[in-house]
Scaffold this motif. Structure first.
Motif: not given
Ligand SMILES: [Zn+2]
Length: 491
Positions: A69, A110-111, A113-114
């Motif tokens: 991230l 919240r991230r 997806n990356v």
């Protein structure tokens, strides 16, 4: 030579005295040490007055998701860390379907997806190599996701078949290159494991060199029982033990670290390889969920809500920096009910800072020769994380070694480099010798210090001039270069 660092005061990581000399790097390795004035080099760094050490090994990190991230890992390489050991406290990244349970705690939900795709630890290590961060990554297989995968969040000791399921997955993780196994016995689901379950899993590692790292069941009033359990698991499993973030947490337990360190010494005298790690602060940090669960079950002693502050609550930034007692007043609720309301709103994303340790204890643990340094930083993307995330290694070198003389600087460097590299099986790392990987940190011994505070935690330390990972500069003149030369370090 690709690089010659001239006239540095070189701490080689062994704990021996520093020597002023030149260090030459060719490709990813240290190629020569000595007078290299006549050596042609693509780049020369004049390090007169500066100290050169092996890159620091953060034996206690929670950057399992952060390496993807925030791959520049500025909060780590900025303090001289070149290798992160992830997977601590039984919280880990594989199998991914189970590890999803931890995304919120690490601010990653919240991230998510990356994130790249992986399933098991082999896949995780490959993902690191495929999309590398700025630092190296070494991995402990974590008990939590292995257990969730085997039996869900069943609140009981594992049955034989469930232990066998976990043992198979752990064996595969070790084959893939994990350096050991971690437990987190205050967290879901690790808290439901009994000693026999952990011994059975430790035995999977017997004879092949993996270590058992543990966030123990109780770091308060029952600290000594918890240390005895950790040692028993190591002894009966036939494996080295790493006691994570060693401390006495809770005023009623202060001073117990003298006895816990004596237990470590006794075990070592019997031939059991027991060591510990520590972050250099009198406050801890963890999930509010675990704090409430422990408070309700009376583990580690009563909670003092005036000394527990919200570090991160992504949906309610207005809570960050305030104590649970203050928030209870504002909500017109008892503190424990305010804490539960925060959990209802934030789930595992509610991270707190707990002021619970004694300064003398911190120094006593640090002075002990078997204590390594590990940040335990929780890399939340928002809020006010514990300053250890940015400042740990500089604080030990500057505040504790140089200013307070808790330990000599060459010893402090050893505890961050040579000692952990040996214990965690990081081949050709942790020392400045010819042939070793060129993981290096150049710092000013007169000015190095942490400047991160509880109020303003996202600040890089003073005095870190240069950091190289596998021979490539990731920090130059105190600035991140953007390079990402890290690797997955397999056992
Ligand atoms: Zn922990």
């Amino acid at each position: 030579m690709d690089l010659v660092i001239r006239a540095a005061t070189v701490y080689d990581g062994s704990g021996g005295r520093a020597l002023q000399t030149d260090v030459g790097v060719a490709a990813d390795r240290i190629a020569a040490i000595g007078d290299l004035a006549a050596e042609p080099a693509a780049q020369v760094v004049d390090a007169t007055g500066l100290a050169l050490a092996p890159g620091f090994v953060d034996v206690h990190s929670h950057d399992d998701f952060a390496v993807f991230l925030t791959p520049e890992m500025d909060f780590k390489v900025g303090q001289g860390v070149t290798t992160d050991v992830v997977g601590n406290c039984g919280l880990g990244a594989a199998p991914f379907s189970a590890a999803r349970a931890y995304l919120a705690f690490f601010g990653a939900d919240r991230r998510s997806n990356v994130l790249p795709e992986w399933d098991d630890y082999a896949g995780y290590l490959d993902a690191v190599d495929h999309d590398p961060p700025s630092c190296n990554v070494s991995v402990l297989a974590a008990h939590g996701p292995l257990r969730l995968d085997a039996m869900g969040n069943a609140r009981r000791p594992a049955a034989e078949a469930e232990v066998a399921h976990m043992a198979d997955a752990l064996g595969a993780a070790l084959d893939a290159g994990c350096v050991g196994f971690s437990s987190g016995l205050i967290y879901e689901p690790g808290r439901y494991a009994d000693t026999a379950e952990l011994i059975a899993l430790a035995q999977v590692m017997g004879g092949i060199g993996g270590l058992y790292a543990t966030h123990m069941r109780d770091e308060g009033l029952h600290l000594l029982d918890a240390v005895r359990e950790a040692i028993e698991i190591g002894e009966r499993g036939g494996v080295p033990v790493q006691i994570s973030h060693h401390k006495a947490s809770n005023p009623a337990a202060w001073g117990l670290v003298r006895q816990s360190l004596a237990l470590i010494d006794e075990a070592r005298a019997r031939g059991i390889d027991v060591t510990a790690d520590q972050y250099p602060y009198t406050a801890g940090s963890t999930s509010l969920f675990a704090v409430v669960q422990n408070a309700e079950e009376g583990i580690a002693g009563p909670a003092d809500w005036t000394r527990i502050a919200v570090a991160s609550s992504p949906g309610h930034p207005e809570w960050e920096g305030r104590t649970i007692a203050e928030l209870g007043d504002a909500m017109d609720r008892e503190p424990i009910d305010a804490a539960k309301a925060i959990i209802d709103a934030e789930g595992y994303g509610a991270v707190v800072i707990i002021h619970s340790m004694d300064e003398d204890d911190v120094r006593t643990v640090m002075a002990h020769p078997t204590t390594m340094i590990g940040s335990d930083g929780i890399p939340t993307l928002t809020g006010k994380p514990h300053p250890r995330l940015y400042g740990t290694f500089a604080r030990v070198l500057g505040h504790y070694a140089r200013d307070e003389r808790v330990l000599p600087i060459e010893e402090a460097v050893h505890r961050m480099t040579g000692l952990p590299a040996t214990k965690f099986g990081l081949t050709d790392r942790g020392s400045i010798v010819e042939g070793a990987y060129a993981d290096l940190v150049l710092f000013d011994p007169a000015t190095v210090d942490d400047v991160a505070t509880y109020e303003s935690p996202r600040r890089h330390p003073a005095g870190i001039h240069g950091v190289w990972v596998n021979g490539t500069a990731v920090v130059r003149d105190g600035e991140h270069t953007g390079a990402r030369p890290g690797r997955a370090l397999r056992r």
